[in-house]
Design a protein around this motif. Sequence first.
Motif, short mmCIF file in Angstrom:
data_model
loop_
_atom_site.label_atom_id
_atom_site.label_comp_id
_atom_site.label_asym_id
_atom_site.label_seq_id
_atom_site.Cartn_x
_atom_site.Cartn_y
_atom_site.Cartn_z
N CYS A 38 0.85 -1.20 0.00
CA CYS A 38 0.00 0.00 0.00
C CYS A 38 0.88 1.24 0.00
O CYS A 38 2.05 1.21 0.42
CB CYS A 38 -0.97 0.02 1.18
N TYR A 39 0.32 2.33 -0.50
CA TYR A 39 1.04 3.60 -0.65
C TYR A 39 0.34 4.70 0.16
O TYR A 39 -0.76 4.49 0.69
CB TYR A 39 1.10 3.98 -2.13
N PRO A 40 0.95 5.88 0.26
CA PRO A 40 0.30 6.96 1.01
C PRO A 40 -1.08 7.33 0.47
O PRO A 40 -1.95 7.78 1.21
CB PRO A 40 1.28 8.14 0.87
N GLY A 41 -1.29 7.15 -0.85
CA GLY A 41 -2.58 7.51 -1.45
C GLY A 41 -2.63 8.97 -1.82
O GLY A 41 -1.74 9.76 -1.49
N ILE A 42 -3.67 9.35 -2.51
CA ILE A 42 -3.80 10.71 -3.02
C ILE A 42 -3.99 11.69 -1.86
O ILE A 42 -4.81 11.48 -0.98
CB ILE A 42 -4.98 10.80 -4.00
N ALA A 43 -3.21 12.76 -1.90
CA ALA A 43 -3.22 13.75 -0.81
C ALA A 43 -4.52 14.56 -0.84
O ALA A 43 -5.23 14.60 -1.86
CB ALA A 43 -2.02 14.68 -0.95
N PRO A 44 -4.86 15.22 0.27
CA PRO A 44 -6.04 16.09 0.28
C PRO A 44 -5.94 17.17 -0.80
O PRO A 44 -4.85 17.51 -1.25
CB PRO A 44 -6.01 16.71 1.68
#
Length: 445
Positions: free
Chosen positions: A170-176
């Motif tokens: 898993c990755y940090p994912g899309i930022a706000p």
Amino acid sequence: MASGSLEVEITERAESTFEDLPDLANSLIIESRSFHRQYASLYFVRLLKLRPAVLKQAELRWGNLPDNPKFVPKVLDAGMKRCYIVGTIYVDMQLKPNVLNDLTQETSLVAPTIPRKYKGTEDKISIEDESGRIQLIGAVLEKEFWVTGTIVGLLGKETSSGAFEVQEVCYPGIAPQPPFPLNDNPKYVALVSGLNVGADAATELKLQLLTEYITGELGTNATQEFSSRISRLIIAGNSIGTRQLIEEDKKTKKYGYDSTRYDSGPLAQFDDLLEEICASVPVDIMPGSKDPVNCQLPQQPLHPSLFTKAKEVGSLSSVTNPYWCKVDGVTFLGTSGQNVDDIFKYTDSDDHIVMAERCLFWRHMAPSAPDTLWCYPFQENDPFILENSPHVYFIGNQPQFEQSIIEGPEGQKTRVIMVPSFSETGTIVLVNLGTLDCIEICIDV
């Protein structure tokens, strides 16, 4: 009106509000240049800032599994019971340039050949944190993009050989992301890269047509009306070309640098082009890998003294690479292409837009810096981290025009754009500030 006179209809240029986002822009400005420091601090800061986001994603995905795997804070403490860890990826690549090997094996002054791809069959992938480094194994490794410097979470367990067998990633994912503004009146930001002014006669003709299109001097009334909706132009690097030398000029000088070879023609020609365009529309110019500026990221703005004519107009901004700005409330982030070109060397894929999209999920513009992509040795921050997602993410000097939309779980929506070299393709990209739709304009001779 006097008898026989003609009434000329004047089309007004669309105007947009503009912000240079000082907090983000200032983080890319290097005030004092000191290269005696190590790069370890850059990796440490990156892990420190992105670890919470990765851990949050890991807990959402793996926190409620039947076997109840636990988070292990240090990668070297991972045991033979299934758990998840967070750290920095390191890819040991046999084909990657190694300056120490080059120096120890140096037998001539000929520069070593840089391969098109660093990825090879003998590559070894590891994850590391403050405690140390552990090698990764598993079939999952063949399904992912592995780039040195990315921060990831891994689910798996340690094997008897001491390696960590990866089962999921898993990755940090899309930022706000800030809210997308409502813009009813259609206006456009034009994106172009790779002008290579002065390279050859064919490029000069295309550049003249480009200038006439942007300034509203080309085409029918409908075309000119549409051109007037362009409220800003962003030039994403590689603007100044190199003239082709005739055979006699290719003879190298025996000793030292030959100052007689310097040709100021392309730079003067670029200054003239900017002066004409800036009289009609604001222009932001980013440096690129072939422009007269520092080669390490973030590249600093081209010096204003290079544009003696254009700077007098007052609508020219020389900016950094990468570059953040906000036009009519729409946030733009762009690079001149070095970050994606370097990620390209880590993978088997030739799909550049997928690599740009991965940057959003990694929350990092240039994870391979400083390993294989030159950058400044920052100590207390990493300006390439994406703490907020842009509405438009563009990459200059790419092989062809491509676009996509990336959507996040909290309503984030980012338009990803590959902007090709204008001198090679004649392409300029227009981004609608109201819808984020893209239009590809091709100018050919």
